[in-house]
Design a protein around this motif. Structure first.
Motif, mmCIF file in Angstrom:
data_model
loop_
_atom_site.group_PDB
_atom_site.id
_atom_site.type_symbol
_atom_site.label_atom_id
_atom_site.label_comp_id
_atom_site.label_asym_id
_atom_site.label_seq_id
_atom_site.Cartn_x
_atom_site.Cartn_y
_atom_site.Cartn_z
ATOM 1 N N ALA A 124 -6.134 -0.510 -2.711
ATOM 2 C CA ALA A 124 -5.525 -0.108 -1.439
ATOM 3 C C ALA A 124 -6.296 1.017 -0.772
ATOM 4 C CB ALA A 124 -4.072 0.302 -1.656
ATOM 5 N N PHE A 125 -6.905 1.871 -1.559
ATOM 6 C CA PHE A 125 -7.614 3.026 -1.017
ATOM 7 C C PHE A 125 -9.100 2.945 -1.346
ATOM 8 C CE2 PHE A 125 -3.285 4.167 -2.409
ATOM 9 C CZ PHE A 125 -2.712 4.234 -1.153
ATOM 10 N N ASN A 126 -9.556 1.717 -1.476
ATOM 11 C CA ASN A 126 -10.946 1.437 -1.815
ATOM 12 C C ASN A 126 -11.769 1.330 -0.529
ATOM 13 O OD1 ASN A 126 -13.307 -0.359 -2.479
ATOM 14 N ND2 ASN A 126 -12.387 -0.284 -4.518
ATOM 15 N N THR A 144 0.810 -1.216 0.000
ATOM 16 C CA THR A 144 0.000 0.000 0.000
ATOM 17 C C THR A 144 0.844 1.267 0.000
ATOM 18 O OG1 THR A 144 -0.144 -0.177 2.417
ATOM 19 C CG2 THR A 144 -1.995 -1.053 1.142
ATOM 20 N N CYS A 145 2.143 1.125 -0.185
ATOM 21 C CA CYS A 145 3.070 2.264 -0.194
ATOM 22 C C CYS A 145 3.082 2.908 -1.586
ATOM 23 C CB CYS A 145 4.465 1.771 0.196
ATOM 24 S SG CYS A 145 5.837 2.819 -0.294
ATOM 25 N N GLY A 146 2.686 4.183 -1.649
ATOM 26 C CA GLY A 146 2.654 4.871 -2.936
ATOM 27 C C GLY A 146 4.020 5.018 -3.568
ATOM 28 N N HIS A 147 5.052 5.250 -2.769
ATOM 29 C CA HIS A 147 6.410 5.373 -3.304
ATOM 30 C C HIS A 147 6.880 4.039 -3.883
ATOM 31 C CE1 HIS A 147 6.948 9.440 -1.913
ATOM 32 N NE2 HIS A 147 6.602 9.098 -0.685
ATOM 33 N N CYS A 148 6.467 2.941 -3.240
ATOM 34 C CA CYS A 148 6.817 1.615 -3.766
ATOM 35 C C CYS A 148 6.151 1.390 -5.122
ATOM 36 C CB CYS A 148 6.390 0.524 -2.793
ATOM 37 S SG CYS A 148 7.106 0.653 -1.138
ATOM 38 N N ALA A 149 4.878 1.758 -5.213
ATOM 39 C CA ALA A 149 4.156 1.610 -6.484
ATOM 40 C C ALA A 149 4.803 2.457 -7.570
ATOM 41 C CB ALA A 149 2.689 2.000 -6.304
ATOM 42 N N LEU A 152 -0.831 -5.812 -8.517
ATOM 43 C CA LEU A 152 -1.282 -5.079 -7.332
ATOM 44 C C LEU A 152 -0.670 -3.684 -7.279
ATOM 45 C CD1 LEU A 152 -1.163 -8.034 -4.798
ATOM 46 C CD2 LEU A 152 -3.221 -6.762 -5.451
ATOM 47 N N PHE A 153 0.616 -3.575 -7.590
ATOM 48 C CA PHE A 153 1.239 -2.247 -7.622
ATOM 49 C C PHE A 153 0.628 -1.391 -8.740
ATOM 50 C CE2 PHE A 153 5.212 -3.807 -5.323
ATOM 51 C CZ PHE A 153 5.007 -3.001 -4.222
ATOM 52 N N ASP A 154 0.422 -1.999 -9.909
ATOM 53 C CA ASP A 154 -0.126 -1.250 -11.052
ATOM 54 C C ASP A 154 -1.526 -0.718 -10.769
ATOM 55 O OD1 ASP A 154 2.167 -1.725 -12.499
ATOM 56 O OD2 ASP A 154 1.328 -3.364 -13.692
ATOM 57 N N ASN A 155 -2.280 -1.460 -9.975
ATOM 58 C CA ASN A 155 -3.675 -1.090 -9.705
ATOM 59 C C ASN A 155 -3.881 -0.675 -8.247
ATOM 60 O OD1 ASN A 155 -5.193 -2.010 -12.329
ATOM 61 N ND2 ASN A 155 -3.774 -3.662 -11.846
ATOM 62 N N GLN A 156 -2.835 -0.192 -7.630
ATOM 63 C CA GLN A 156 -2.875 0.086 -6.190
ATOM 64 C C GLN A 156 -4.043 0.986 -5.786
ATOM 65 O OE1 GLN A 156 -0.088 2.881 -4.070
ATOM 66 N NE2 GLN A 156 0.845 0.972 -3.364
ATOM 67 N N LYS A 157 -4.283 2.029 -6.549
ATOM 68 C CA LYS A 157 -5.351 2.975 -6.179
ATOM 69 C C LYS A 157 -6.720 2.323 -6.190
ATOM 70 C CE LYS A 157 -2.943 7.164 -7.697
ATOM 71 N NZ LYS A 157 -2.959 8.325 -8.627
#
Length: 228
Positions: free
Chosen positions: A146-148, A78-83, A138-143
């Protein structure tokens, strides 16, 4: 806000179940067990052999075993910087260095909240050869998940796309042993290697904090690879 000691002690108390994830849907999901960080880079080197000692879970490895450089990334799903790193720098890392035999890459779990932990558990349950395809997705579609407002349902949709049934999804997230093993990976990272932010990289043992750009990656690898 909790400090590192309380975070480490508290990791094992959050036995993840599907019901717990559903109950934490919405704004509270990303506050459960969340660790607050000060993102200051540290110049530090860790014994590379110690870094590679077996942990609670087997490492998921990309690249040749005899590659001259090993990069270990501690990340949270869920880390935005990681994504951002995985969207911008990782494709270059893979094409230019991993696929050419110059770098061996290992992603290790350092979930900052219960939703990130669930995502990592699903990646571990995905099956042989599916860990990185699923973490990439999961990283590509994080938004989207993760913030759903309903992360459980969003994760289930992604899991189904990867070939997992709803029963397998529920079984995975109710696996107390796997949840504990992911906790142990994170605890070891914090206690033994000083991880206090994500992403954190170790490049042949040298600690590099923050989402490296492609230019920063090239700069770190140039002296290690020379003419390779």
């Amino acid at each position: 806000m909790i400090d590192r000691r309380r975070f480490i002690e508290g990791l094992g108390t959050a036995a993840l179940t599907t019901a717990a994830l559903v109950a934490l849907s919405g704004p509270d999901a990303l506050n459960f067990g969340k660790m607050s960080f000060i993102g200051a880079a540290e110049a530090q080197t860790v014994d590379a052999a110690k870094l590679l000692e077996p942990g609670a879970l087997p490492d998921q490895v990309l690249g040749k075993a005899d590659a001259p450089v090993t990069i270990i990334e501690y990340a949270s799903m869920t880390c935005g910087h990681c994504a951002h790193f995985h969207a911008t720098t990782f494709p270059v890392l893979k094409e230019k260095y991993i696929d050419t035999g110059k770098v061996r890459f290992i992603l290790r779990e350092f979930p900052l909240d219960i939703v990130a932990k669930a995502a990592f558990m699903l990646a571990r349950c995905a099956g042989e050869g599916k860990y990185y395809p699923l973490t990439d997705t999961l990283f590509d579609n994080q938004k989207a998940w993760a913030f759903n407002n309903n992360p459980a349902q969003a994760l289930l949709a992604i899991a189904k796309q990867s070939g997992m049934t709803e029963q397998q999804f529920n079984t995975c997230l109710n696996d107390a042993k796997l949840a504990g093993q992911i906790d142990e990976v994170a605890q070891r990272g914090a206690k033994d290697f000083g991880i206090d932010s994500t992403p954190t990289f170790f490049i042949n043992g040298k600690k590099v904090s923050g989402a490296m750009s492609t230019e920063e990656l090239d700069k770190e690898l140039a002296p290690l690879l020379g003419a390779n």
